[in-house]
Design an enzyme around this catalytic site. Sequence first.
Site, PDB file in Angstrom:
ATOM      1  CE  LYS A 238       5.873  -1.301  13.365  1.00 41.30           C
ATOM      2  NZ  LYS A 238       6.653  -1.956  14.438  1.00 41.30           N
ATOM      3  NE  ARG A 292       9.221  -9.216  17.923  1.00 39.98           N
ATOM      4  CZ  ARG A 292       9.014  -8.393  17.166  1.00 39.98           C
ATOM      5  NH1 ARG A 292       9.908  -7.547  16.547  1.00 39.98           N
ATOM      6  NH2 ARG A 292       7.710  -8.139  16.991  1.00 39.98           N
TER       7      ARG A 292
END
Length: 446
Positions: A238, A292
Amino acid sequence: MSYKVLIANRGEIALRALRACRELGIKTVSVYSDADKGLKHLRFSDETVCIGPAQPSESYLNTASILSAAELTEVDAIYPGYGFLAENPEFANQCNESGFKFIGPSSETIKKMGDKITAKNFVSSYGIPTVPGYTGEIPEDESKFKNIVKEIGYPIILKATAGGGGRGMRVVETEEELINFTEITMQEAQNSFGNNKVYIEKYIQNPRHIEVQIIGDGKGNAIHLGTRDCSTQRRHQKIIEEAPAINIENESLAKILFSCTNLCKEISYEGVGTLEFLYENGNFYFIEMNTRIQVEHPVTEMITGYDIVKAQFRIALGMGIELNQDDIKFNGHAIECRINAEDPETFQPCPGQITKMHTAGGFGIRYDSHIYGGYTVPPFYDSLLAKIITQANTRKSSIKRMLSALDEFFVEGIKTNQMLHQKILNDETFIKNEHTINYLERDFNK
Ligand code: ADP
């Protein structure tokens, strides 16, 4: 309250966690490697401990070293951040067994979601749609194997069950490539992840990457914080993330938000997590869950006003989520640009000393970074330098605000991908929100 946390990470996320702790009155222990003595958060930490040489395997991935730092400083809990040991079930278990609360879900949940085949089968048993494919053993008999793949239909993508970080994947366009590509992918998976197991998914040709942020208190309560769109990627990594994902079909969206939240309630999920999907023609297909905090969490914080990192600590302290689903309101549109230390032409990491720099600021602009003038970016870790986040009433205004922020921001001494961001944000297809995950590599700039 006298609570002490060891921050088992570095860079911007260690600073982010430290800031949250300071606001909550939690004492901090920051660990660092020999190469990281200059990290900014160390100056603000209550205690610091050197955990070893620069190589990650000898410091940030060295569980013995981290656990002995935790013993030495008598902390209550360990905060893993992202990367390094954040999704290592053995580490989570060792922390808890040694009397330190691992801030995150249970070791069993991390393990389940860490294996992509198990994760896929597990979430689909809760009604979450997954990418069609094959997760069984790959048959020895080549013709049997070819038949299985023919049923799914080419192109397919081979994926390592233990893969991560955009690695361990290979697209197969035709039957002729199948056997050879499978062997190569298995070999690479063995070398990179110590596990040669691969599975097959239909290759979704032009999807968007949409993800759902969830949060659970470990006692059966969970809420979602909406969606993010992370379709601006290079090599499955990303670069720009946004919240919320826009132009998503209403009914599918409501369903997916419900199913994700429901899953977390059913399994009494503890902490924050993200379910990642590919989205094409109104359909969601689960690809993986991250157990997470994610790099892109700030875009969600900006539109909800909810501090996700603080929530991680609050949940660990048994204070729960504190808000109901109805309390979460979504406000405007946020964008995050990841500024990396890399060569804009070759995309190779570009460590070195920052001689001079200036940050961006102003209304609706957030800057999360550990760097400063004179700081030397070490060559041993990932190349993320800074995250610039903007929030405004609309996506268009958020883009304009980002362009202004990027104009102000500069780093001298090392190369960065700042120009690439400026180009993307000025691109027609991006502005119209018509890009998919392949756009940057396939059609951008052509
Ligand atoms: P990682 O754990 O390495 O991040 P993911 O399974 O999350 O791997 O996939 C990362 C990216 O790879 C996705 O965002 C998408 O760009 C691409 N990808 C993964 N699976 C598929 C698929 N079935 N079809 C097309 N692209 C895919």
